[in-house]
Design an enzyme around this catalytic site. Structure first.
Site, PDB file in Angstrom:
ATOM      1  N   ASP A   1       1.837   1.171 -10.556  1.00  0.00           N
ATOM      2  CA  ASP A   1       2.865   0.248 -10.055  1.00  0.00           C
ATOM      3  C   ASP A   1       3.084  -0.944 -10.977  1.00  0.00           C
ATOM      4  O   ASP A   1       2.309  -1.182 -11.908  1.00  0.00           O
ATOM      5  CB  ASP A   1       2.490  -0.232  -8.639  1.00  0.00           C
ATOM      6  CG  ASP A   1       1.024  -0.643  -8.525  1.00  0.00           C
ATOM      7  OD1 ASP A   1       0.403  -0.946  -9.555  1.00  0.00           O
ATOM      8  OD2 ASP A   1       0.508  -0.658  -7.383  1.00  0.00           O
TER       9      ASP A   1
ATOM     10  N   ASN B   1      -5.241  -3.828   3.924  1.00  0.00           N
ATOM     11  CA  ASN B   1      -4.350  -3.248   4.939  1.00  0.00           C
ATOM     12  C   ASN B   1      -4.210  -1.736   4.787  1.00  0.00           C
ATOM     13  O   ASN B   1      -3.376  -1.104   5.433  1.00  0.00           O
ATOM     14  CB  ASN B   1      -2.962  -3.900   4.858  1.00  0.00           C
ATOM     15  CG  ASN B   1      -2.277  -3.650   3.520  1.00  0.00           C
ATOM     16  OD1 ASN B   1      -2.842  -3.021   2.617  1.00  0.00           O
ATOM     17  ND2 ASN B   1      -1.061  -4.144   3.363  1.00  0.00           N
TER      18      ASN B   1
ATOM     19  N   HIS C   1      -3.334  -0.177   1.960  1.00  0.00           N
ATOM     20  CA  HIS C   1      -2.348   0.322   0.999  1.00  0.00           C
ATOM     21  C   HIS C   1      -3.033   1.013  -0.178  1.00  0.00           C
ATOM     22  O   HIS C   1      -4.170   0.723  -0.525  1.00  0.00           O
ATOM     23  CB  HIS C   1      -1.371  -0.773   0.556  1.00  0.00           C
ATOM     24  CG  HIS C   1      -1.862  -1.746  -0.461  1.00  0.00           C
ATOM     25  ND1 HIS C   1      -1.179  -2.888  -0.786  1.00  0.00           N
ATOM     26  CD2 HIS C   1      -2.980  -1.759  -1.227  1.00  0.00           C
ATOM     27  CE1 HIS C   1      -1.844  -3.537  -1.712  1.00  0.00           C
ATOM     28  NE2 HIS C   1      -2.933  -2.891  -2.002  1.00  0.00           N
TER      29      HIS C   1
ATOM     30  N   GLU D   1       2.744   0.318   1.248  1.00  0.00           N
ATOM     31  CA  GLU D   1       2.304  -0.568   2.318  1.00  0.00           C
ATOM     32  C   GLU D   1       2.339   0.165   3.668  1.00  0.00           C
ATOM     33  O   GLU D   1       2.921   1.244   3.770  1.00  0.00           O
ATOM     34  CB  GLU D   1       3.231  -1.797   2.363  1.00  0.00           C
ATOM     35  CG  GLU D   1       3.288  -2.574   1.045  1.00  0.00           C
ATOM     36  CD  GLU D   1       2.027  -3.395   0.754  1.00  0.00           C
ATOM     37  OE1 GLU D   1       0.950  -3.123   1.336  1.00  0.00           O
ATOM     38  OE2 GLU D   1       2.111  -4.317  -0.070  1.00  0.00           O
TER      39      GLU D   1
HETATM   40  P1  PGA Z   1      -8.081  -5.304  -5.415  1.00  0.00           P
HETATM   41  O1  PGA Z   1      -6.787  -4.647  -4.822  1.00  0.00           O
HETATM   42  O2  PGA Z   1      -8.647  -4.283  -6.344  1.00  0.00           O
HETATM   43  O3  PGA Z   1      -7.621  -6.522  -6.177  1.00  0.00           O
HETATM   44  O4  PGA Z   1      -8.975  -5.598  -4.281  1.00  0.00           O
HETATM   45  C1  PGA Z   1      -6.882  -3.323  -4.398  1.00  0.00           C
HETATM   46  C2  PGA Z   1      -5.510  -2.884  -4.003  1.00  0.00           C
HETATM   47  O5  PGA Z   1      -4.725  -3.744  -3.578  1.00  0.00           O
HETATM   48  O6  PGA Z   1      -5.231  -1.693  -4.116  1.00  0.00           O
END
Ligand code: PGA
Length: 245
Positions: free
Chosen positions: A67, A134, A136, A141
């Site tokens: 992404d 959450n 994702h 999302e």
């Molecule tokens: P993070 O994010 O590695 O910064 O905890 C994980 C994600 O949002 O997929």
């Protein structure tokens, strides 16, 4: 889903890197799906170390990132182009590295072309994934369709708050991203999902319940035949004996 519980972040990173290195040694022209964020940083450090000290060769390897934020200039300090350059690509030469272009004038066309490129050069032999608190994966999302390919996704408030630590303010966090969709992710041959730290405990608990629902995007991984979750004790949330690892 295979679940490997490790002691801490460092062990998670070493385990993930060793799986990736094994793949690259076995297939020097493989395709790797890469992720950004705090989770894969230690894995990338290990890969760099392996390249430097053990000569693991990535010169035939192609990478696809999950992404990119919409609207951030490519050279912005928080763009995922900058992240990947700083954390991996400036240290290891790859054959090709692809990241969605969040500055494209026609974003729908960009999404179609990224998916087509993934189909042409991919799919990923191994896709590295983090998980949001959450649930994702990539920037898919809660509520994202399990059928979607690469698309523009509006970022959840939880995600923007989590990522605000990298920006001067919450308002400065982009509101949209181009992301590989869940269907794009599921095309990968093998998926390595990493989770570390107490703030991922609730997401891991929910994932391991095994109920598939679009409001919890990571549960789509139950539709895939080869997923390995590498989770540390804090994220797993129980004291487990990992001395045999
Ligand atoms: P993070 O994010 O590695 O910064 O905890 C994980 C994600 O949002 O997929």
């Amino acid at each position: 889903m295979e679940v490997i519980v490790v002691k801490n972040y460092e062990e998670m990173s070493r385990k993930a890197a060793s799986i990736i290195e094994e793949k690259v040694n076995a297939d020097p022209e493989c395709v790797l799906g890469l992720a950004t964020g705090g989770t894969p940083l230690g894995t990338y450090e290990q890969l760099i170390e392996g390249h430097r000290s053990r000569g693991i060769d990535y010169s035939g390897v192609t990478t696809f990132n999950l992404d990119e934020y919409v609207g951030l200039p490519r050279d912005h300090s928080q763009s995922y182009h900058t992240f990947m350059q700083e954390q991996l690509f400036s240290h290891i030469p790859f054959l090709n590295t692809y990241i969605p272009n969040g500055e494209a004038e026609d974003l729908d066309k960009e999404c179609r072309e990224y998916e087509a490129l993934l189909d042409k050069e991919g799919p990923a032999n191994i896709q590295l994934l983090g998980i949001g608190s959450n649930g994702h994966i990539g920037f898919n999302e809660p509520g994202a369709s399990f059928e979607a390919g690469t698309h523009v996704e509006e970022l959840d408030q939880v995600t923007r708050e989590a990522n605000a630590r990298f920006f001067p303010s919450l308002e400065a966090v982009p509101t949209e991203a181009v992301t590989m969709g869940i269907a794009s992710i599921l095309k990968s041959e093998e998926i390595l999902l990493l989770a570390s730290g107490a703030n991922k405990q609730e997401a891991i608990r929910r994932l391991l319940k095994g109920e598939m629902e679009e409001m919890f995007p990571a549960s789509a991984l139950y539709n895939h035949k080869h997923v390995t979750l590498i989770v540390d004790e804090e994220a797993y949330g129980k004291d487990v004996d990992t001395s045999a690892e």
